[in-house]
Design an enzyme around this catalytic site. Structure first.
Site, PDB file in Angstrom:
ATOM      1  N   HIS A 145       2.517 -47.219  18.225  1.00 53.14           N
ATOM      2  CA  HIS A 145       2.610 -46.913  19.650  1.00 53.14           C
ATOM      3  C   HIS A 145       1.249 -46.644  20.273  1.00 53.14           C
ATOM      4  O   HIS A 145       1.136 -45.973  21.306  1.00 53.14           O
ATOM      5  CB  HIS A 145       3.601 -45.777  19.898  1.00 53.14           C
ATOM      6  CG  HIS A 145       4.998 -46.317  20.001  1.00 53.14           C
ATOM      7  ND1 HIS A 145       5.504 -47.193  19.075  1.00 53.14           N
ATOM      8  CD2 HIS A 145       5.966 -46.158  20.930  1.00 53.14           C
ATOM      9  CE1 HIS A 145       6.736 -47.530  19.423  1.00 53.14           C
ATOM     10  NE2 HIS A 145       7.041 -46.909  20.560  1.00 53.14           N
TER      11      HIS A 145
ATOM     12  N   ASP B 293       5.740 -35.886  24.531  1.00 56.39           N
ATOM     13  CA  ASP B 293       6.823 -36.168  25.484  1.00 56.39           C
ATOM     14  C   ASP B 293       7.828 -37.173  24.934  1.00 56.39           C
ATOM     15  O   ASP B 293       8.937 -37.288  25.448  1.00 56.39           O
ATOM     16  CB  ASP B 293       6.242 -36.732  26.791  1.00 56.39           C
ATOM     17  CG  ASP B 293       5.477 -35.677  27.550  1.00 56.39           C
ATOM     18  OD1 ASP B 293       5.685 -34.487  27.278  1.00 56.39           O
ATOM     19  OD2 ASP B 293       4.673 -36.043  28.425  1.00 56.39           O
TER      20      ASP B 293
ATOM     21  N   GLU C 263       4.680 -28.888  32.828  1.00 56.74           N
ATOM     22  CA  GLU C 263       3.994 -30.149  33.103  1.00 56.74           C
ATOM     23  C   GLU C 263       4.054 -30.392  34.611  1.00 56.74           C
ATOM     24  O   GLU C 263       4.363 -29.476  35.383  1.00 56.74           O
ATOM     25  CB  GLU C 263       4.634 -31.318  32.330  1.00 56.74           C
ATOM     26  CG  GLU C 263       4.345 -31.290  30.839  1.00 56.74           C
ATOM     27  CD  GLU C 263       4.566 -32.628  30.120  1.00 56.74           C
ATOM     28  OE1 GLU C 263       4.778 -33.644  30.812  1.00 56.74           O
ATOM     29  OE2 GLU C 263       4.520 -32.642  28.877  1.00 56.74           O
TER      30      GLU C 263
HETATM   31  P1  FAD Z   1      -0.104 -45.564  15.620  1.00 55.28           P
HETATM   32  O1  FAD Z   1      -0.222 -46.143  16.969  1.00 55.28           O
HETATM   33  O2  FAD Z   1       0.579 -46.386  14.612  1.00 55.28           O
HETATM   34  O3  FAD Z   1      -1.540 -45.101  15.081  1.00 55.28           O
HETATM   35  C1  FAD Z   1      -2.454 -44.406  15.926  1.00 55.28           C
HETATM   36  C2  FAD Z   1      -3.808 -44.240  15.213  1.00 55.28           C
HETATM   37  O4  FAD Z   1      -3.658 -43.330  14.144  1.00 55.28           O
HETATM   38  C3  FAD Z   1      -4.346 -45.533  14.591  1.00 55.28           C
HETATM   39  O5  FAD Z   1      -5.745 -45.515  14.628  1.00 55.28           O
HETATM   40  C4  FAD Z   1      -3.854 -45.453  13.165  1.00 55.28           C
HETATM   41  O6  FAD Z   1      -4.674 -46.197  12.288  1.00 55.28           O
HETATM   42  C5  FAD Z   1      -3.939 -43.964  12.903  1.00 55.28           C
HETATM   43  N1  FAD Z   1      -2.907 -43.504  11.970  1.00 55.28           N
HETATM   44  C6  FAD Z   1      -1.574 -43.681  12.037  1.00 55.28           C
HETATM   45  N2  FAD Z   1      -0.977 -43.069  11.006  1.00 55.28           N
HETATM   46  C7  FAD Z   1      -1.956 -42.498  10.290  1.00 55.28           C
HETATM   47  C8  FAD Z   1      -1.987 -41.729   9.088  1.00 55.28           C
HETATM   48  N3  FAD Z   1      -0.875 -41.418   8.430  1.00 55.28           N
HETATM   49  N4  FAD Z   1      -3.187 -41.316   8.622  1.00 55.28           N
HETATM   50  C9  FAD Z   1      -4.334 -41.614   9.283  1.00 55.28           C
HETATM   51  N5  FAD Z   1      -4.365 -42.338  10.397  1.00 55.28           N
HETATM   52  C10 FAD Z   1      -3.194 -42.766  10.903  1.00 55.28           C
HETATM   53  N6  FAD Z   1       0.566 -38.514  22.975  1.00 55.28           N
HETATM   54  C11 FAD Z   1       0.477 -37.214  23.243  1.00 55.28           C
HETATM   55  O7  FAD Z   1      -0.414 -36.537  22.755  1.00 55.28           O
HETATM   56  N7  FAD Z   1       1.394 -36.606  24.049  1.00 55.28           N
HETATM   57  C12 FAD Z   1       2.436 -37.263  24.593  1.00 55.28           C
HETATM   58  O8  FAD Z   1       3.243 -36.672  25.302  1.00 55.28           O
HETATM   59  C13 FAD Z   1       2.551 -38.651  24.325  1.00 55.28           C
HETATM   60  N8  FAD Z   1       3.572 -39.365  24.813  1.00 55.28           N
HETATM   61  C14 FAD Z   1       3.677 -40.695  24.515  1.00 55.28           C
HETATM   62  C15 FAD Z   1       4.754 -41.432  25.020  1.00 55.28           C
HETATM   63  C16 FAD Z   1       4.898 -42.767  24.712  1.00 55.28           C
HETATM   64  C17 FAD Z   1       6.072 -43.542  25.270  1.00 55.28           C
HETATM   65  C18 FAD Z   1       3.939 -43.398  23.891  1.00 55.28           C
HETATM   66  C19 FAD Z   1       4.056 -44.849  23.553  1.00 55.28           C
HETATM   67  C20 FAD Z   1       2.849 -42.697  23.403  1.00 55.28           C
HETATM   68  C21 FAD Z   1       2.712 -41.324  23.719  1.00 55.28           C
HETATM   69  N9  FAD Z   1       1.646 -40.581  23.233  1.00 55.28           N
HETATM   70  C22 FAD Z   1       1.562 -39.245  23.508  1.00 55.28           C
HETATM   71  C23 FAD Z   1       0.540 -41.204  22.496  1.00 55.28           C
HETATM   72  C24 FAD Z   1       0.788 -41.149  21.018  1.00 55.28           C
HETATM   73  O9  FAD Z   1       0.595 -39.844  20.535  1.00 55.28           O
HETATM   74  C25 FAD Z   1      -0.207 -42.051  20.286  1.00 55.28           C
HETATM   75  O10 FAD Z   1      -0.122 -43.334  20.821  1.00 55.28           O
HETATM   76  C26 FAD Z   1       0.064 -42.085  18.802  1.00 55.28           C
HETATM   77  O11 FAD Z   1      -1.020 -42.690  18.181  1.00 55.28           O
HETATM   78  C27 FAD Z   1       1.275 -42.906  18.504  1.00 55.28           C
HETATM   79  O12 FAD Z   1       1.738 -42.618  17.222  1.00 55.28           O
HETATM   80  P2  FAD Z   1       2.092 -43.760  16.199  1.00 55.28           P
HETATM   81  O13 FAD Z   1       2.812 -43.064  15.116  1.00 55.28           O
HETATM   82  O14 FAD Z   1       2.773 -44.905  16.825  1.00 55.28           O
HETATM   83  O15 FAD Z   1       0.609 -44.132  15.743  1.00 55.28           O
END
Ligand code: FAD
Length: 569
Positions: free
Chosen positions: A119, A180, A318
């Site tokens: 994400h 969120d 918020e």
């Molecule tokens: P990914 O997108 O898969 O990875 C993100 C990064 O972390 C990449 O660089 C990846 O290589 C690294 N990574 C992933 N897993 C690991 C691991 N286990 N060890 C080391 N590195 C790792 N963020 C907020 O803070 N607050 C919010 O309210 C919020 N709301 C959101 C709402 C939506 C609809 C979306 C899409 C995103 C939101 N986000 C929010 C952002 C979100 O926290 C980040 O986009 C987060 O990176 C997504 O998590 P993911 O598990 O999909 O990570």
């Protein structure tokens, strides 16, 4: 130690480490590649690497086909195809792959990205022609809950927060801090920060983790009576440097503290988080969810700041900005009830710039009488437009999983998997009025492409020393432009228009004197990254040298080029 001496000390240590790393990777290259393949070119080295990967044995599996999902993310603008995806079943699968890639040394371009739920917005979890580790396959350990004075749960870093919520509610002990949207992984949000309206009580998610297990790219530790892997001879000397690749390390505020702080908000640069110990608190059953409007930003900001600074306050604070909307309050009525329906009917939002406070108070039904009184008292201290107070009663699960409800609707309409050119900024309190005046007075005239969140957080309660970069002020605002671009649109909700608007906002925000920082940062050049980190760049860089000196990890963040950490010395 004065700063100059400190730098010299760091450089000396760094140089010593680099020589070891270089010797090590040189040796490994010779052993694994050059001696068997005396005329190896970078291309042949890559193909040798890939065929060796195919021969490796994992408890999970490695796949070289159907990789498209790993070249996509929520942002839907970057599509970098990897060469392989590892679906790990165990931590040792992750350790093996890192050791293997590390041992390829400087002559290989192979990189590794952990992918949580994908994400990210700009390809941060992707690895062009590299190996993506699909963290959701890792189910080691099973979630394990512990009660007592400081309850916690041990989870795999590939676990989705929504699953932790459901499991933890069976024990009445959910995590304290959220995002969120909960269909994100633990490792993904801890690599950023995990900021939301609950941060006023507990800080972001990186504040609410007691311990991590991390597989590092490389680590040097001071040890005794052990073989050093580099020198390959036993020693009884104390304080000998030991080095390892793909090492599994437990870290916390007390143990391997530097690594713990490095990976929290570390953008995946220092290791792969495989397990996290997350703080829990007793669960409320129900939530009073409240919205109210302001037409004046100063009053809105004063009330928000008041709410995040007082101890007896709401549990979630918020807010969002409303630009040029019609029939706003009517839209709310499907889920919220107006406190004063007659006056609410008379309120006209057309064309105005409005600020909506969004707050929530948790409670258990037995306390229901008191909760209404408490809320009335808290609300009496605020200066919102009285006719615009709206309330809703929802379960704790429903408020936390609220964005998923929108996701389901948008998916039905084919509007979830569109480009998301989001922009998230952290604006110091001292500059918020200037920011709002310029951005919402001169740049953003319309926001039909998505919501704009705005709320302050109080840094005094945040863990210091992590890799997360925030403004210097103790209080700063999260401003999130959450745009969705309509695929064929050339209008204000089209990608081109939104990107050009983001560029204008950024070009204003990047004026150094403002001290504004990007959250979920994205830059193209090393100079921009240095400016982002400011005085913290030295530490970030030193940590990169310590834990991933060949810059193998999380290449999608575009901070270091493969081998660059070494080459730059
Ligand atoms: P990914 O997108 O898969 O990875 C993100 C990064 O972390 C990449 O660089 C990846 O290589 C690294 N990574 C992933 N897993 C690991 C691991 N286990 N060890 C080391 N590195 C790792 N963020 C907020 O803070 N607050 C919010 O309210 C919020 N709301 C959101 C709402 C939506 C609809 C979306 C899409 C995103 C939101 N986000 C929010 C952002 C979100 O926290 C980040 O986009 C987060 O990176 C997504 O998590 P993911 O598990 O999909 O990570």
């Amino acid at each position: 130690m004065v700063f100059g001496e400190y730098l010299t000390f760091i450089r000396q240590k760094t140089r010593a480490l680099l020589i070891l790393v270089f010797l090590h990777s040189f040796m490994i290259n010779r052993i694994y590649l050059s001696s068997n393949h005396p005329f190896a070119t970078p291309q042949t080295i890559e193909s040798i690497a890939h065929s060796s990967l195919a021969e490796m044995r994992f408890e999970g599996r490695i796949s070289f086909e159907n990789l498209e999902f790993a070249a996509r993310d929520f942002g839907n603008r970057y599509h970098l195809m990897p060469s392989a995806v590892l679906h790990p079943k165990s931590v040792s699968d992750i350790s093996s792959i890192l050791r293997y890639v590390y041992d390829l040394g400087l002559s290989s371009e192979l990189k590794v990205a952990a992918r949580g739920h994908g994400h990210s917005l700009e390809g941060q979890a992707q690895a062009y022609r590299g190996v993506v580790i699909s963290m959701e396959s890792l189910r080691d350990p099973e979630m394990s809950f512990h009660g007592g004075k400081h309850p916690y749960v041990d989870v795999s870093a590939g676990e989705l927060w929504i699953n932790i919520l459901h499991e933890s509610l069976k024990r009445g002990l959910p995590p304290r801090s959220w995002t969120d949207y909960l269909h994100l992984t633990v490792g993904g949000t801890l690599s950023n920060a995990g900021i939301s309206g609950q941060a006023l009580r507990h800080g972001p998610q990186i504040n609410n983790v007691y311990q991590l297990q991390v597989v590092t790219g490389y680590i040097t530790i001071t040890c005794s009576k052990m073989h050093t892997k580099i020198l390959r001879r036993p020693s009884n000397n104390l304080n000998l440097l030991c080095a390892g690749r793909g090492e599994v390390v437990t870290c916390s505020d007390k143990q391997n503290t530097d690594l713990f702080h490095a990976v929290l908000g570390g953008l995946g640069q220092f290791g792969i988080i495989t397990q996290a110990r997350i703080a829990l608190e007793p669960a409320p059953k129900m939530v009073k969810w409240i919205r109210a409007l302001y037409s004046d930003f100063s009053t809105f900001a004063r009330d928000q700041e008041h709410l995040i600074s007082s101890n007896n306050s709401f549990d979630y604070v918020e807010g969002f900005i409303i630009i040029n909307r019609t029939g706003l309050l009517n839209n709310w009525r499907s889920s919220f009830s107006p406190k004063d329906p007659i006056r609410a009917d008379q309120f006209n939002s057309d064309g105005k710039l409005l600020f909506c406070l969004e707050i929530a108070k948790y409670y258990n039904p037995r306390e229901s009488d008191n909760i209404d009184q408490d809320i009335d008292t808290l609300l009496s201290e605020l200066s919102y437009i009285r006719s615009t107070l709206f309330m809703s009663e929802v379960s704790y699960v429903n408020i936390l999983d609220r964005v998923h409800v929108s996701e389901v609707k948008l998916r039905e309409e084919g509007l979830w998997e569109v480009p998301h050119p989001w922009l998230n900024l952290l604006v110091p309190r001292s500059r918020i009025h200037e920011f709002v005046a310029e951005v919402f007075g001169n740049i953003v005239k319309d926001m039909s492409s998505g919501p704009v969140l705005i709320y302050p957080v109080n840094k005094t309660r945040w863990r210091s020393g992590t890799s997360l970069i925030t403004p210097d002020d103790d209080v700063f605002y999260m401003i999130a432009f959450l745009s969705s671009a309509m695929p064929s649109s050339t209008g204000k909700d089209g990608l081109k228009h939104i990107l050009s608007q983001n560029k204008k906002i950024l070009s204003f925000s990047q004026r150094p004197y403002l001290g504004i920082k990007q959250y979920l940062p994205h830059y193209s050049t090393e100079e921009e990254w240095e400016a982002h980190f400011g005085p913290h760049w030295e530490v970030f860089y030193r940590r990169k040298l310590s834990y991933d000196p060949l810059a193998i990890l999380a290449p999608g963040q575009r901070i270091f080029r493969r081998g660059i950490a070494y080459v730059q010395q």
